[in-house]
Design a protein around this motif. Structure first.
Motif, short mmCIF file in Angstrom:
data_model
loop_
_atom_site.label_atom_id
_atom_site.label_comp_id
_atom_site.label_asym_id
_atom_site.label_seq_id
_atom_site.Cartn_x
_atom_site.Cartn_y
_atom_site.Cartn_z
N ASN A 86 0.85 -1.17 0.00
CA ASN A 86 0.00 0.00 0.00
C ASN A 86 0.89 1.22 0.00
O ASN A 86 1.90 1.26 0.67
N ARG A 87 0.49 2.23 -0.78
CA ARG A 87 1.30 3.45 -0.84
C ARG A 87 1.44 4.10 0.53
O ARG A 87 2.47 4.64 0.87
N SER A 88 0.36 4.05 1.33
CA SER A 88 0.42 4.69 2.64
C SER A 88 1.37 3.99 3.58
O SER A 88 1.80 4.55 4.57
N GLY A 89 1.71 2.73 3.28
CA GLY A 89 2.63 2.01 4.14
C GLY A 89 4.06 2.07 3.68
O GLY A 89 4.93 1.41 4.24
N MET A 90 4.35 2.82 2.62
CA MET A 90 5.69 2.92 2.07
C MET A 90 6.18 4.34 2.14
O MET A 90 5.40 5.29 2.24
N VAL A 91 7.48 4.50 2.05
CA VAL A 91 8.08 5.82 1.90
C VAL A 91 9.05 5.76 0.75
O VAL A 91 9.62 4.71 0.46
N GLY A 92 9.20 6.87 0.05
CA GLY A 92 10.07 6.89 -1.11
C GLY A 92 11.53 6.97 -0.75
O GLY A 92 11.90 7.25 0.38
N GLY A 93 12.37 6.79 -1.74
CA GLY A 93 13.81 6.87 -1.52
C GLY A 93 14.53 5.96 -2.46
O GLY A 93 13.95 5.10 -3.12
N GLY A 94 15.82 6.12 -2.54
CA GLY A 94 16.60 5.29 -3.40
C GLY A 94 16.80 3.91 -2.84
O GLY A 94 16.71 3.68 -1.66
N GLY A 95 17.06 2.97 -3.72
CA GLY A 95 17.36 1.62 -3.29
C GLY A 95 16.15 0.75 -3.10
O GLY A 95 16.22 -0.29 -2.49
N GLY A 96 14.99 1.13 -3.67
CA GLY A 96 13.82 0.27 -3.56
C GLY A 96 12.84 0.81 -2.54
O GLY A 96 13.09 1.77 -1.83
N CYS A 97 11.65 0.16 -2.51
CA CYS A 97 10.59 0.59 -1.59
C CYS A 97 10.92 0.15 -0.18
O CYS A 97 11.41 -0.94 0.04
N LYS A 98 10.58 0.99 0.77
CA LYS A 98 10.93 0.70 2.16
C LYS A 98 9.71 0.93 3.02
O LYS A 98 9.01 1.93 2.88
N PHE A 99 9.45 -0.02 3.93
CA PHE A 99 8.39 0.16 4.91
C PHE A 99 8.76 1.27 5.88
O PHE A 99 9.93 1.49 6.19
N VAL A 100 7.75 1.96 6.38
CA VAL A 100 7.98 2.95 7.43
C VAL A 100 8.17 2.19 8.73
O VAL A 100 7.25 1.58 9.25
N SER A 101 9.36 2.21 9.28
CA SER A 101 9.67 1.40 10.44
C SER A 101 9.03 1.97 11.69
O SER A 101 8.54 3.09 11.73
N VAL A 102 9.07 1.18 12.76
CA VAL A 102 8.53 1.60 14.04
C VAL A 102 9.32 2.78 14.60
O VAL A 102 8.76 3.75 15.11
N THR A 103 10.64 2.71 14.50
CA THR A 103 11.46 3.80 15.02
C THR A 103 11.21 5.10 14.25
O THR A 103 11.32 6.18 14.82
N ARG A 104 10.88 4.97 12.96
CA ARG A 104 10.54 6.16 12.19
C ARG A 104 9.24 6.78 12.70
O ARG A 104 9.13 8.00 12.86
N ARG A 105 8.24 5.95 12.98
CA ARG A 105 6.96 6.45 13.48
C ARG A 105 7.05 6.88 14.94
O ARG A 105 6.21 7.64 15.42
N LEU A 106 8.04 6.38 15.64
CA LEU A 106 8.28 6.78 17.03
C LEU A 106 9.30 7.91 17.14
O LEU A 106 9.84 8.15 18.23
N ARG A 107 9.57 8.60 16.05
CA ARG A 107 10.68 9.56 16.04
C ARG A 107 10.44 10.68 17.06
O ARG A 107 11.40 11.12 17.71
N PHE A 108 9.19 11.15 17.21
CA PHE A 108 8.95 12.23 18.16
C PHE A 108 9.09 11.73 19.61
O PHE A 108 9.58 12.46 20.48
N VAL A 109 8.68 10.50 19.85
CA VAL A 109 8.85 9.93 21.18
C VAL A 109 10.32 9.74 21.49
O VAL A 109 10.79 10.08 22.60
N LEU A 110 11.07 9.23 20.53
CA LEU A 110 12.50 9.03 20.76
C LEU A 110 13.25 10.36 20.90
O LEU A 110 14.19 10.47 21.69
N LEU A 111 12.81 11.36 20.15
CA LEU A 111 13.41 12.68 20.31
C LEU A 111 13.11 13.25 21.70
O LEU A 111 13.97 13.91 22.30
#
Length: 487
Positions: A69-94
């Motif tokens: 699903n497009r909503s579950g992916m993020v763009g970037g080089g090197g192929g499609c990548k899932f949005v990881s948990v740490t990415r979604r927790l970035r504000f909590v980790l910050l």
């Protein structure tokens, strides 16, 4: 950023995923690139979440339904990548990094840092722990002065002890997170891996964004409420900015003490909420297995083991924190009950000895604000007990619900392999005291444990009330002693 790469193998059809500026897909089955598609196939997947490009070596091979699903992916080089948990927790980790609870590098866009920054974060964590330790020494001296002049059972003495414990709690929390820093990193890697696995297998993932928003809201309230009380106290006590540096610093330091006190608890609850979501996803998939019969029980047992691994990682990070938290909460509650039930406890002294009416009014304000601060800390203590016992109990019960769903499939089990997997489920669940939510491996967090704590507090209260009602007044005790000596 976390990478999740899958090499898809099929005898008759091929599915290719390509990335450009965003994240587009080229599907050779007459499907449009923006559609969500499901396909059962054999796949070989290798997950690497260390920030490097993954290798194509095979680690796991299962039949599964791939959901893209497009909503579950993020763009970037090197192929499609899932949005990881740490990415979604970035504000909590910050937030954890800002509060010096997580002095480490978090790889991925939005949460990167150099080794120099890592060293600075470690020094900051040690500095904050030292500041809280110094504050604890300062509050301990104030409590001793109150005890010396007014006695142990004076309201100011008890309230200063209860509120003075807060810096010690924060100091212990800092050292716990520093000591368990490696285990904390392992926990985040496991969260990324398990989330990618559940996304690929079941097409579902916990709503971590909403959970993070709730946690940040609670932390904001933990700052705003003490800041408001301190501001009111600052105005009513006639203090002015610039008169005393310590009073000026307390306008920020007092709310920060409360935030440091609350953040580890809500972060522990957040981790448990994520685990419970995965348990519910696995339970729903097992219930639908009676109708669809897509996968064998070995496939589900593999995912159940991943959930148990995450729970074990959570325990490794938070076990000392849970044990210490239950200890100080019981101490504060028992001290409060002891103060309330004692006949010799006092709130007005030494108002009667003050001749100046202004001094008497000022002393009453001091006592009242001390009681307000101790009441807030008692509310936090009650919240600690309810949250730790409640979220731990829910997680353990949700995990056992997976076993209940598996046992409901027993009548439909046909092969010896499936019967063996049912036995594995039962054995793994029976050892939950080793990897589930526990109090440092001593006893699991269950409903019985919560009611045991409540019964302990209630019994202590009734015991003190009974002793208070049966106590002999001082005048009568003097008469008894005189009569005994004369006879």
């Amino acid at each position: 950023m976390a990478f999740a790469t899958a090499a898809l193998i099929n005898r008759h059809r091929s599915l290719h995923l390509q990335s450009s500026n965003g994240c587009s897909s080229d599907v050779h089955n007459s499907q449009q690139s923006n559609d969500v598609f499901n396909r059962q196939t054999d796949y070989v997947v290798d997950y690497r979440f260390d920030g490097h490009r993954p290798s194509m070596s095979a680690t796991e091979t299962y039949p599964l339904t791939l959901v893209v699903n497009r909503s579950g992916m993020v763009g970037g080089g090197g192929g499609c990548k899932f949005v990881s948990v740490t990415r979604r927790l970035r504000f909590v980790l910050l937030l954890l990094r800002f509060l010096c609870f997580f002095p480490a590098r978090v790889r991925g866009k939005g949460c990167t840092s150099s080794p120099v920054v890592t060293v600075i974060l470690l020094i900051s964590s040690l500095a904050m722990a030292t500041v809280n330790l110094a504050l604890f020494g300062y509050t301990a001296r104030i409590s001793w002065l109150y005890k010396t002049h007014f006695g142990m059972l004076h309201a100011s003495t008890v309230s200063s002890i209860i509120t003075g414990v807060k810096p010690l709690i924060n100091c212990v929390s800092f050292f716990v997170f520093l000591i368990n820093l490696k285990a904390h990193k392992t926990l985040l890697k496991q969260l990324n891996s398990v989330d990618a696995s559940f996304r690929s297998a079941f097409g579902q993932t916990p709503n971590i964004t909403l959970m993070s928003a709730v946690m940040l809201t609670i932390c904001a309230l933990a700052f705003v409420i003490p800041a408001s009380v301190r501001g009111v106290e600052f105005c009513l006590m006639g203090e002015r900015l610039g008169d005393k540096k310590l009073a000026d610093i307390s306008l920020i330091l007092v709310p920060m003490l409360s935030v440091w006190n609350i953040v580890p608890l809500v972060y522990y609850n957040l981790m448990n909420c994520i685990v419970r979501c995965w348990c519910r996803i696995l339970t729903q998939a097992l219930r639908s297995e009676r109708r669809t019969k897509r996968y064998d029980l070995r496939f589900y047992y593999k995912h159940f083991l991943k959930i148990s691994t995450v729970q074990d990682c959570i325990s490794n990070v938070f076990n000392p924190f849970i044990l210490f938290s239950l200890g100080w909460t019981l101490f504060c509650l028992c001290l409060t009950i002891y103060f309330i039930t004692q006949a010799t406890s006092s709130m007005d002294e030494p108002v009667g000895t003050l001749r100046n009416a202004a001094q008497q009014q000022m002393w009453r304000k001091i006592v009242r604000f001390n009681l307000v601060w101790s009441s807030l800390q008692i509310m936090v203590a009650v919240g600690y007990i309810v949250t730790i016992c409640g979220t731990g109990t829910k997680t353990n019960e949700e995990t056992r619900r997976v076993l209940s769903t598996v046992l409901s499939l027993v009548p439909d089990v046909e092969t010896e392999e499936d019967r063996f997997q049912v036995t594995c489920f039962v054995h793994k669940t029976n050892t939950q005291y080793m990897w589930g939510m526990t109090v440092w491996r001593t006893f699991p967090l269950e409903r019985g444990g919560f009611f045991t704590l409540v019964s302990l507090i209630v019994t202590y209260s009734f015991l003190l009330l009974k002793l208070k009602s049966s106590a002999i007044p001082t005048s009568e005790r003097a008469d008894i002693i005189i009569n005994a000596t004369q006879s």
